[in-house]
Design a protein around this motif. Structure first.
Motif, PDB file in Angstrom:
ATOM      1  N   LYS A  15       0.830  -1.211   0.000  1.00 34.15           N
ATOM      2  CA  LYS A  15       0.000   0.000   0.000  1.00 34.15           C
ATOM      3  C   LYS A  15       0.863   1.260   0.000  1.00 34.15           C
ATOM      4  O   LYS A  15       0.544   2.229  -0.692  1.00 34.15           O
ATOM      5  CB  LYS A  15      -0.938   0.010   1.206  1.00 34.15           C
ATOM      6  CG  LYS A  15      -2.092  -0.961   1.065  1.00 34.15           C
ATOM      7  CD  LYS A  15      -3.166  -0.694   2.087  1.00 34.15           C
ATOM      8  CE  LYS A  15      -2.806  -1.319   3.405  1.00 34.15           C
ATOM      9  NZ  LYS A  15      -3.889  -1.213   4.407  1.00 34.15           N
ATOM     10  N   ILE A  16       1.941   1.249   0.756  1.00 31.67           N
ATOM     11  CA  ILE A  16       2.826   2.417   0.796  1.00 31.67           C
ATOM     12  C   ILE A  16       3.408   2.690  -0.586  1.00 31.67           C
ATOM     13  O   ILE A  16       3.435   3.837  -1.052  1.00 31.67           O
ATOM     14  CB  ILE A  16       3.945   2.216   1.840  1.00 31.67           C
ATOM     15  CG1 ILE A  16       3.363   2.292   3.251  1.00 31.67           C
ATOM     16  CG2 ILE A  16       5.053   3.248   1.657  1.00 31.67           C
ATOM     17  CD1 ILE A  16       4.311   1.862   4.335  1.00 31.67           C
ATOM     18  N   PHE A  20       2.615   5.970  -2.928  1.00 33.22           N
ATOM     19  CA  PHE A  20       3.728   6.769  -3.426  1.00 33.22           C
ATOM     20  C   PHE A  20       3.644   6.921  -4.941  1.00 33.22           C
ATOM     21  O   PHE A  20       3.801   8.017  -5.479  1.00 33.22           O
ATOM     22  CB  PHE A  20       5.056   6.133  -3.016  1.00 33.22           C
ATOM     23  CG  PHE A  20       6.254   6.838  -3.557  1.00 33.22           C
ATOM     24  CD1 PHE A  20       6.654   8.057  -3.029  1.00 33.22           C
ATOM     25  CD2 PHE A  20       6.989   6.294  -4.607  1.00 33.22           C
ATOM     26  CE1 PHE A  20       7.764   8.717  -3.527  1.00 33.22           C
ATOM     27  CE2 PHE A  20       8.087   6.942  -5.113  1.00 33.22           C
ATOM     28  CZ  PHE A  20       8.485   8.161  -4.576  1.00 33.22           C
ATOM     29  N   LEU A  21       3.374   5.820  -5.638  1.00 34.01           N
ATOM     30  CA  LEU A  21       3.293   5.861  -7.100  1.00 34.01           C
ATOM     31  C   LEU A  21       2.102   6.680  -7.587  1.00 34.01           C
ATOM     32  O   LEU A  21       2.130   7.249  -8.674  1.00 34.01           O
ATOM     33  CB  LEU A  21       3.231   4.442  -7.661  1.00 34.01           C
ATOM     34  CG  LEU A  21       4.505   3.610  -7.490  1.00 34.01           C
ATOM     35  CD1 LEU A  21       4.277   2.178  -7.976  1.00 34.01           C
ATOM     36  CD2 LEU A  21       5.673   4.247  -8.224  1.00 34.01           C
TER      37      LEU A  21
END
Length: 86
Positions: A15-16, A20-21
């Motif tokens: 998820k992080i 970020f993307l």
């Protein structure tokens, strides 16, 4: 417990990376994230300490009471949306 923890690390890491993307900016939420992490660690430590001192019977009774209180809160919240008590 270790398997569940490993799965949670994998899911949260994914998820992080996805956030970020997708361009999510963490800056405004950094303090909140740190405070939540500290609270989670403190809660984990406290629960280990407290659970070691509770009998299984008392733990189950307290757990049942907590579930009932939360269920009543959800019922009240749903009824309040329909009938506007507050």
């Amino acid at each position: 417990v270790a398997t569940k923890s490993a799965c949670q690390v994998a899911v949260h890491s994914t998820k992080i990376i996805a956030f970020f993307l997708l361009g999510f900016t963490i800056g405004p939420y950094l303090l909140l994230i740190v405070l939540m992490a500290v609270a989670a660690l403190a809660g984990s430590f406290l629960s280990k300490h407290v659970l070691g001192k509770l009998s299984e019977e008392l733990f189950l009774k307290l757990f049942q009471i907590a579930i009932i209180v939360l269920a009543l809160r959800l019922i009240y919240g749903g009824l309040n949306k329909v009938f506007h008590f507050w």
